[in-house]
Design an enzyme around this catalytic site. Structure first.
Site, PDB file in Angstrom:
ATOM      1  N   PRO A 190      52.487  46.948  23.439  1.00 32.12           N
ATOM      2  CA  PRO A 190      53.140  46.293  24.370  1.00 32.12           C
ATOM      3  C   PRO A 190      54.177  46.975  25.162  1.00 32.12           C
ATOM      4  O   PRO A 190      54.907  47.518  24.502  1.00 32.12           O
ATOM      5  CB  PRO A 190      53.524  44.908  23.824  1.00 32.12           C
ATOM      6  CG  PRO A 190      52.727  44.822  22.490  1.00 32.12           C
ATOM      7  CD  PRO A 190      52.338  46.290  22.110  1.00 32.12           C
ATOM      8  N   GLY A 193      53.261  50.129  29.790  1.00 30.72           N
ATOM      9  CA  GLY A 193      53.325  50.316  31.274  1.00 30.72           C
ATOM     10  C   GLY A 193      51.946  50.482  31.878  1.00 30.72           C
ATOM     11  O   GLY A 193      51.403  50.982  32.534  1.00 30.72           O
ATOM     12  N   LYS A 194      51.195  49.607  30.890  1.00 36.76           N
ATOM     13  CA  LYS A 194      49.543  49.412  31.361  1.00 36.76           C
ATOM     14  C   LYS A 194      49.188  48.868  32.711  1.00 36.76           C
ATOM     15  O   LYS A 194      48.529  49.252  33.288  1.00 36.76           O
ATOM     16  CB  LYS A 194      48.804  48.581  30.298  1.00 36.76           C
ATOM     17  CG  LYS A 194      48.711  49.547  29.064  1.00 36.76           C
ATOM     18  CD  LYS A 194      47.919  48.957  27.892  1.00 36.76           C
ATOM     19  CE  LYS A 194      48.847  47.564  27.076  1.00 36.76           C
ATOM     20  NZ  LYS A 194      49.931  47.558  26.515  1.00 36.76           N
ATOM     21  N   THR A 195      50.088  47.757  32.948  1.00 38.17           N
ATOM     22  CA  THR A 195      50.140  46.970  34.107  1.00 38.17           C
ATOM     23  C   THR A 195      50.655  47.806  35.345  1.00 38.17           C
ATOM     24  O   THR A 195      50.046  47.726  36.287  1.00 38.17           O
ATOM     25  CB  THR A 195      50.679  45.745  34.000  1.00 38.17           C
ATOM     26  OG1 THR A 195      50.383  44.902  32.832  1.00 38.17           O
ATOM     27  CG2 THR A 195      50.388  44.706  35.029  1.00 38.17           C
ATOM     28  N   HIS A 409      79.357  48.435   1.721  1.00 35.94           N
ATOM     29  CA  HIS A 409      78.026  48.510   1.813  1.00 35.94           C
ATOM     30  C   HIS A 409      77.306  49.622   2.858  1.00 35.94           C
ATOM     31  O   HIS A 409      76.579  50.203   2.470  1.00 35.94           O
ATOM     32  CB  HIS A 409      77.515  47.022   2.273  1.00 35.94           C
ATOM     33  CG  HIS A 409      75.831  46.792   2.409  1.00 35.94           C
ATOM     34  ND1 HIS A 409      75.199  46.070   1.424  1.00 35.94           N
ATOM     35  CD2 HIS A 409      75.153  47.120   3.397  1.00 35.94           C
ATOM     36  CE1 HIS A 409      73.919  46.257   1.856  1.00 35.94           C
ATOM     37  NE2 HIS A 409      73.939  46.931   2.795  1.00 35.94           N
ATOM     38  N   GLU A 410      78.122  49.521   3.855  1.00 35.29           N
ATOM     39  CA  GLU A 410      77.813  50.423   5.005  1.00 35.29           C
ATOM     40  C   GLU A 410      77.965  51.918   4.664  1.00 35.29           C
ATOM     41  O   GLU A 410      77.196  52.752   5.125  1.00 35.29           O
ATOM     42  CB  GLU A 410      78.471  50.035   6.392  1.00 35.29           C
ATOM     43  CG  GLU A 410      78.086  48.615   6.983  1.00 35.29           C
ATOM     44  CD  GLU A 410      76.481  48.218   7.154  1.00 35.29           C
ATOM     45  OE1 GLU A 410      75.755  49.380   7.330  1.00 35.29           O
ATOM     46  OE2 GLU A 410      76.066  47.185   6.911  1.00 35.29           O
TER      47      GLU A 410
HETATM   48  P1  ATP Z   1      51.775  44.261  28.107  1.00 37.85           P
HETATM   49  O1  ATP Z   1      50.751  45.027  27.074  1.00 37.85           O
HETATM   50  O2  ATP Z   1      52.789  43.436  27.301  1.00 37.85           O
HETATM   51  O3  ATP Z   1      51.140  43.528  29.095  1.00 37.85           O
HETATM   52  P2  ATP Z   1      52.253  46.458  29.778  1.00 37.85           P
HETATM   53  O4  ATP Z   1      51.757  47.704  28.804  1.00 37.85           O
HETATM   54  O5  ATP Z   1      51.103  46.066  30.296  1.00 37.85           O
HETATM   55  O6  ATP Z   1      52.382  45.446  28.473  1.00 37.85           O
HETATM   56  P3  ATP Z   1      54.120  46.700  31.645  1.00 37.85           P
HETATM   57  O7  ATP Z   1      53.925  45.320  31.954  1.00 37.85           O
HETATM   58  O8  ATP Z   1      53.322  47.679  32.688  1.00 37.85           O
HETATM   59  O9  ATP Z   1      53.462  46.707  30.196  1.00 37.85           O
HETATM   60  O10 ATP Z   1      55.397  47.024  31.851  1.00 37.85           O
HETATM   61  C1  ATP Z   1      56.367  46.342  31.867  1.00 37.85           C
HETATM   62  C2  ATP Z   1      57.604  46.843  32.442  1.00 37.85           C
HETATM   63  O11 ATP Z   1      58.169  48.049  31.830  1.00 37.85           O
HETATM   64  C3  ATP Z   1      57.190  47.551  33.913  1.00 37.85           C
HETATM   65  O12 ATP Z   1      57.424  46.598  34.878  1.00 37.85           O
HETATM   66  C4  ATP Z   1      58.159  48.610  34.153  1.00 37.85           C
HETATM   67  O13 ATP Z   1      59.541  48.035  34.475  1.00 37.85           O
HETATM   68  C5  ATP Z   1      58.712  49.047  32.652  1.00 37.85           C
HETATM   69  N1  ATP Z   1      57.898  50.411  32.317  1.00 37.85           N
HETATM   70  C6  ATP Z   1      57.181  50.409  31.303  1.00 37.85           C
HETATM   71  N2  ATP Z   1      56.526  51.689  31.207  1.00 37.85           N
HETATM   72  C7  ATP Z   1      57.167  52.524  32.225  1.00 37.85           C
HETATM   73  C8  ATP Z   1      57.306  53.582  32.415  1.00 37.85           C
HETATM   74  N3  ATP Z   1      56.500  54.592  31.910  1.00 37.85           N
HETATM   75  N4  ATP Z   1      58.035  53.820  33.434  1.00 37.85           N
HETATM   76  C9  ATP Z   1      58.943  53.118  34.267  1.00 37.85           C
HETATM   77  N5  ATP Z   1      58.916  51.767  33.823  1.00 37.85           N
HETATM   78  C10 ATP Z   1      58.066  51.522  32.832  1.00 37.85           C
END
Ligand code: ATP
Length: 586
Positions: A190, A193-195, A409-410
């Site tokens: 998750p 950055g897939k979307t 502890h730390e």
């Molecule tokens: P999910 O699996 O939760 O749907 P995802 O893989 O689709 O997540 P995104 O929704 O594309 O993730 O990423 C969320 C946000 O994180 C993006 O809108 C962007 O702001 C930031 N982000 C993620 N990856 C990158 C990247 N490689 N460069 C710049 N910004 C990034």
């Protein structure tokens, strides 16, 4: 409207009864004998009538009920008294009968239409129906997303370059008879950055972007998902060249033969429809489907067959350089002070996804704004990171004794980490409470690691147990403060023994349970090994943890003076940085 009709009908019936003064049957017969009744209407067991000599002009009507035992003399008496008698059918009028018969149906149809309208409004701002696709044409800003906005992910970008070319110049490929992939599967944890990548691909190619989330397909009613798919592909074909993005494809595309018979009809129909649509693409239709998942392992094999999602694009969690670049992308255009060192932030954010890093930059800006500053400095970034990892800083009422215990502890974690041959670099120790933690010892490797050696992991166990060991050494008793360390240590030891073959007794065997799902939920798997093996696994975990505890104890006994010095410095300053720690321990 229905309510109005119902209220009106009831009102009419009630008014008719209320207008006539009801009298007992015996009184009615007496009035007949007295010759005071002019006429009556008999309707079923009800008699309504008009007096010949009413007491008041407005009060000339009456009604009564016939007794259930037949009164044979009544008709003779009525005839003798010259009462005009008429009889009415008890059947409702034709209109009332029709209304009563169709009313429930009208009600059902009305409710159905109402729910349809509400669902349409709720999910599709532009109106639209229940079975219409919720795929949206991209908003203008989606189209403005470009590869420049994405840091790192170079190999994924390269994989998609071909898709961009194809969407831009389909003729170039068709001329040579080249087949371009119809479907690509973006796989990654998750927030990687897939979307973003899918949007930027549409942006670079300059084509419309249709997106939908797998879970949106799956509705209460069987068949709705499938018709949504049909509708979305229809829209995309009409707008071709176009790009379709299906997020969370695993929610419809999970393997169909689960051991609990989780053959969810609706999901299966939706999945079949997606497959049928993809199989049905014509040569001249330039539509590419990108699907995203963070669970590629659970996908149905049918999805991955040639001609469907046969190309896989992997998006990993960003490595140090990529993290630094992502931080830079999101810091772009923000007032950043010259002291900000994004490289050191990148070093301290192992395991952060792109989304986490975007969140970190935003948090830093929020912290700076909260402090009424005009720019963001290094401390804001570090505090933002601590806030994300550990939670909000909080004021805790510490007794001197508790504070001393936390400091030891730390210091125990830190001392063990410093003297273990494979310990990562110590970055910070703090006894300022944050979230659920009373204190924190922060370490990070010089470079991101993709593989961990057994020695590294054994040192890690000793470091995790080092806090509790120090408490035992100094205060001669343990405390509940080490609960989280124990949990992490046990978890790690279980992986080492059960999955990574790091026990000589068990040998190079993995006893990992395979994941099971039931109705889409993960459930505890049945044990795949014998009771005897289970006992050995438990014994090996205990042995490993105790051995690690002994190693931590040996280090702390040997360097007890340094442990005391570190704890004293912590009590005085509350937070120690990398250089201060090294100065005390070296
Ligand atoms: P999910 O699996 O939760 O749907 P995802 O893989 O689709 O997540 P995104 O929704 O594309 O993730 O990423 C969320 C946000 O994180 C993006 O809108 C962007 O702001 C930031 N982000 C993620 N990856 C990158 C990247 N490689 N460069 C710049 N910004 C990034």
């Amino acid at each position: 409207m229905w309510l109005a009709i119902t209220v009106m009908t009831v009102n009419l019936l009630v008014r008719n009864n209320a207008e006539t003064g009801e009298i007992p049957y015996s009184a009615f017969k007496q009035q007949v004998r007295d010759g005071n009744i002019q006429s009556i209407v008999i309707r079923g067991s009800e008699i309504r009538g008009v007096y010949r000599f009413p007491k008041a002009e407005t009060d000339n009507r009456f009604s009564t009920m016939l007794p259930t035992i037949a009164d044979a003399q009544l008709m003779t008496l009525l005839e003798e008294s010259k009462v005009v008698v008429s009889v009415q059918s008890t059947e409702y009028s034709t209109w009332v009968t029709i209304l009563i018969n169709i009313f429930p149906w009208l009600l059902i149809i009305g409710l159905f239409l109402l729910s349809r309208q509400m669902l349409g409004k709720q999910f599709l701002p532009g109106g639209g129906g229940f079975t219409k696709s919720r795929a949206r044409l991209a908003e203008p800003e989606d189209i403005h997303t470009r590869y420049d906005d994405i840091a790192g992910l170079n190999s994924a970008k390269a994989d998609l370059q071909e898709v961009i070319e194809y969407l831009k110049f389909p003729q170039k490929f068709r001329r040579l008879g080249a087949k371009i992939p119809k479907g690509l599967l973006l796989m990654g944890p998750p927030g990687t950055g897939k979307t973003l990548l899918a949007k930027a691909t549409a942006g670079e190619a300059g084509v419309p972007f249709f997106s939908i989330t797998g879970s949106e397909f799956v509705e209460m009613f069987v068949g709705v998902g499938a018709s949504r798919v049909r509708d979305m592909f229809l829209q995309a074909r009409a707008a071709a060249p176009a790009l379709i993005f299906i997020d969370e494809i695993d929610s419809v595309g999970r393997a169909r033969s689960g051991m609990f018979g989780n053959n969810n009809d609706e999901r299966e129909q939706t999945l079949n429809q997606i497959l049928a649509e993809m199989d049905g693409f014509k040569e001249e239709e330039t539509v590419v489907v990108l699907a995203a998942t963070n669970r590629p392992d659970v996908l149905d094999a049918a999805l991955l067959r040639p001609g469907r999602f046969d190309r896989k694009v992997v998006l990993d969690l960003p490595q140090k350089l990529a993290r630094q670049a992502i931080l830079a992308v999101h810091a772009r255009g923000k007032p950043i002070e010259p002291d900000v060192n994004l490289e050191s932030i990148a070093l301290g954010t192992v395991g952060f996804s792109g989304a986490d890093l975007a969140n970190l930059v935003n948090e830093a800006a929020l912290l700076a704004a909260r402090a009424e500053k005009n720019s963001i400095n290094q401390a804001d970034f570090e505090n933002a990171r601590d806030k994300i990892i550990l939670g909000e800083r909080r004021e805790a009422l510490f007794s001197e004794e508790e504070k001393r215990r936390t400091a030891y502890h730390e210091a125990g974690h830190a001392l063990t980490a410093f003297f273990m041959p494979h310990g990562d670099t110590l970055r910070k120790i703090s006894i300022i409470p944050r979230g659920r933690a009373l204190g924190v010892t922060e370490q990070s490797p010089k470079e991101d690691m993709l593989n961990y050696s057994q020695h590294y992991l054994e040192d890690r166990l000793a470091i995790l147990l080092g806090g509790r060991v120090a408490e035992n050494l100094v205060f001669e008793e343990a405390s509940s403060g080490a609960a989280d360390d124990l949990k992490q240590a046990t978890h790690l030891a279980r992986h080492m023994i059960q999955e990574w073959g790091m026990s000589n007794v068990l040998g190079p065997v993995t006893y990992r349970e395979t994941e099971q799902t039931f109705l889409g939920q993960e459930v505890s798997p049945p044990r795949v090994y014998s009771e005897h093996t289970a006992e050995i696994i438990d014994a090996e975990i205990t042995r490993l943890i105790k051995a690690s505890e002994q190693r931590a104890l040996a280090v702390q006994q040997q360097y007890r003076d340094k442990l005391d010095k570190l704890a004293a410095a912590l009590l005085e300053q509350e937070t120690l940085g990398e250089e201060e720690i090294t100065a005390i321990l070296a």
